[in-house]
Design an enzyme around this catalytic site. Structure first.
Site, mmCIF file in Angstrom:
data_model
loop_
_atom_site.group_PDB
_atom_site.id
_atom_site.type_symbol
_atom_site.label_atom_id
_atom_site.label_comp_id
_atom_site.label_asym_id
_atom_site.label_seq_id
_atom_site.Cartn_x
_atom_site.Cartn_y
_atom_site.Cartn_z
ATOM 1 N N HIS A 30 9.582 18.744 34.238
ATOM 2 C CA HIS A 30 8.402 19.393 34.822
ATOM 3 C C HIS A 30 7.195 19.366 33.866
ATOM 4 C CE1 HIS A 30 10.531 23.298 33.385
ATOM 5 N NE2 HIS A 30 9.685 22.919 32.454
ATOM 6 N N HIS A 34 12.808 16.733 24.200
ATOM 7 C CA HIS A 34 11.447 16.925 23.720
ATOM 8 C C HIS A 34 11.380 18.101 22.749
ATOM 9 C CE1 HIS A 34 11.375 19.802 27.093
ATOM 10 N NE2 HIS A 34 10.141 20.173 26.869
ATOM 11 N N GLU A 91 15.937 23.211 27.719
ATOM 12 C CA GLU A 91 15.646 23.382 29.157
ATOM 13 C C GLU A 91 16.707 22.731 30.045
ATOM 14 O OE1 GLU A 91 10.779 23.687 29.366
ATOM 15 O OE2 GLU A 91 11.705 21.787 29.887
ATOM 16 N N HIS A 127 6.669 29.623 31.689
ATOM 17 C CA HIS A 127 6.194 29.375 30.327
ATOM 18 C C HIS A 127 5.198 30.466 29.944
ATOM 19 C CE1 HIS A 127 7.588 25.621 32.084
ATOM 20 N NE2 HIS A 127 7.899 25.241 30.876
#
Ligand code: FE2
Lengths: 283, 130
Positions: free
Chosen positions: A12, A196, A243, A59
């Site tokens: 996302h 990431h 995530e 977030h």
């Protein structure tokens, strides 16, 4: 009866949403990212769900440091795209399925997963980017084309729920949806990832080999995938790679055996490896 | 104090409960910048806006210095500190370049070429050898 017919895994990355909002998806940098979603949009059009159960993380938008629920289910009638600091994304308001959402909340809590219930919640790129990827360009006055039940998972403050916990929650969600009397076609999304790291001196870390192995394992050997511990995610896939536990919720809600109808993997989108799977259920 | 197996990952601050506790007001300050009315207040009078949050003097200094790694060391979390960067007009990828001491172009090229490799970047001991 309501049935989960497919699971979708999807990164996302906020920059994917920005590229769509700016209309620059044809630029050489973005072209390979979006090429891999062409099949997905066609497939989605042909397999239209009534409801998307969307597992994502907030977030620090709806939840800043003052409140950090591990799992929070959205039971509101609608969810407004939030201003994350640049104005809200120019996309439609997300409509919920309140009856199914409260049925799932009740069933899953009695199944011993203590969810937080959100009767008002704004949603950020974690939720809207995967919808944009699957449903294409939609403007603020439009309809997304599906109802959505958001499930926000804490992956910002360590520890996130374990991969195994997420997988078992997926199973409980499956039981809840299977026991809903109305005929509904439901898709479940697991979003975020893949490898990431956004912070500090190791920023930019990518581990493509690990990511591909993870996708293989998630599809064919979910019992192995759910045993991956936090230290492996953090070390091998970067601090934000954690995530990927959210993909386990999606996988847990599917059959033991699934058909992988599509896979897309590309590095990079901004700082992140983009991963995407479409898995069909048969049961 | 429980042992933290992730402390030996190089160039990484895992945002755990200890960091969250230490960085609470710093992060709440940063996230305030999500909203325009707070950005305006910070633009008008940075010190006055910072004083609304019970940050330590060290944290305030790191904000003034825009010392991005120091902010993380003092309990900041990247999703929060990136709002301060956005306030300055710094995009996420350029912030990542700054934190890893690379030029904008070198960082961007590294990402296009497949990202920072995992080999040699798993353990602090691997960095100490360099
Ligand atoms: Fe995310």
């Amino acid at each position: 009866m309501a049935r989960i017919t497919a699971g979708i895994a999807c990164s996302h990355v906020p920059a994917i949403g920005v590229a769509m909002d700016k209309g620059i998806t044809d630029e050489p940098y973005w072209q390979p990212v979006f090429k891999g979603f062409e099949f997905s949009r066609k497939w989605n059009e042909e397999n239209k769900p009534d409801v998307v159960f969307l597992v994502y993380n907030d977030h620090c938008t709806a939840f800043d440091s003052s409140i950090i629920p591990t799992f929070a289910i959205g039971c509101a009638a609608e969810f407004t795209p939030a201003d994350e600091g640049f104005g809200p994304r120019p996309v439609p308001v997300v409509k919920g399925h309140q009856k199914l959402a409260s049925h799932i909340a009740q069933s899953v809590i009695l199944d011993e997963f203590d969810l937080t219930i959100m009767n008002e919640m704004e949603v950020d790129h974690g939720l809207t980017v995967p919808l944009s990827v699957m449903y294409g360009d939609r403007k603020p006055g439009d309809d997304w084309g599906t109802l959505v039940i958001p499930l926000a998972v804490n992956v910002v403050q360590y520890p996130a729920p374990t991969a195994n916990r997420c997988y078992n929650l997926g199973k409980a969600i499956r039981r809840a949806i299977d026991s809903y009397p109305e005929d509904l076609n439901v898709h479940i999304y697991g979003t975020g990832g893949m490898s990431h790291q956004l912070q500090s001196e190791r920023a930019g870390l990518i581990n493509a080999e690990w990511d591909q192995n993870f996708m293989d394992m998630l599809v064919n050997e979910p019992d192995k995938a759910r045993q991956i511990d936090h230290i492996e995610f953090l070390r091998e896939t970067g601090s934000e790679g954690i995530e990927m536990v959210m993909w386990l919720v999606m996988r847990g809600a599917l059959d033991e055996k699934v058909t992988e109808v599509h896979r897309h993997y590309h590095v990079p989108a901004s700082n992140t490896a983009v991963g995407h799977l479409i898995l069909e259920n048969h049961g | 104090m429980t042992e933290k197996p992730y402390e030996d990952i190089p160039g990484t601050f895992v945002f755990d409960a200890d960091r969250s506790r230490e960085g609470y007001w710093l992060n709440q300050f940063c996230i305030s910048l999500r909203l325009e009315k707070n950005r305006q207040a910070f633009r008008d009078d940075p010190e006055a806006h910072m004083s609304r949050f019970a940050m330590s003097e060290e944290q305030k200094q790191a904000v003034r210095d825009r010392d991005w790694n120091r902010l993380l060391e003092l309990g900041g979390n990247i999703y929060y500190t990136s709002k301060l960067a956005a306030f300055d007009g710094i995009v996420f990828q350029d912030l990542a370049a700054m934190m890893s001491h690379m030029s904008r172009d070198d960082y961007r090229k590294m990402m296009v070429d497949g990202g920072r490799p995992i080999e040699g970047n798993r353990y602090k001991s691997e960095w100490e050898k360099k």
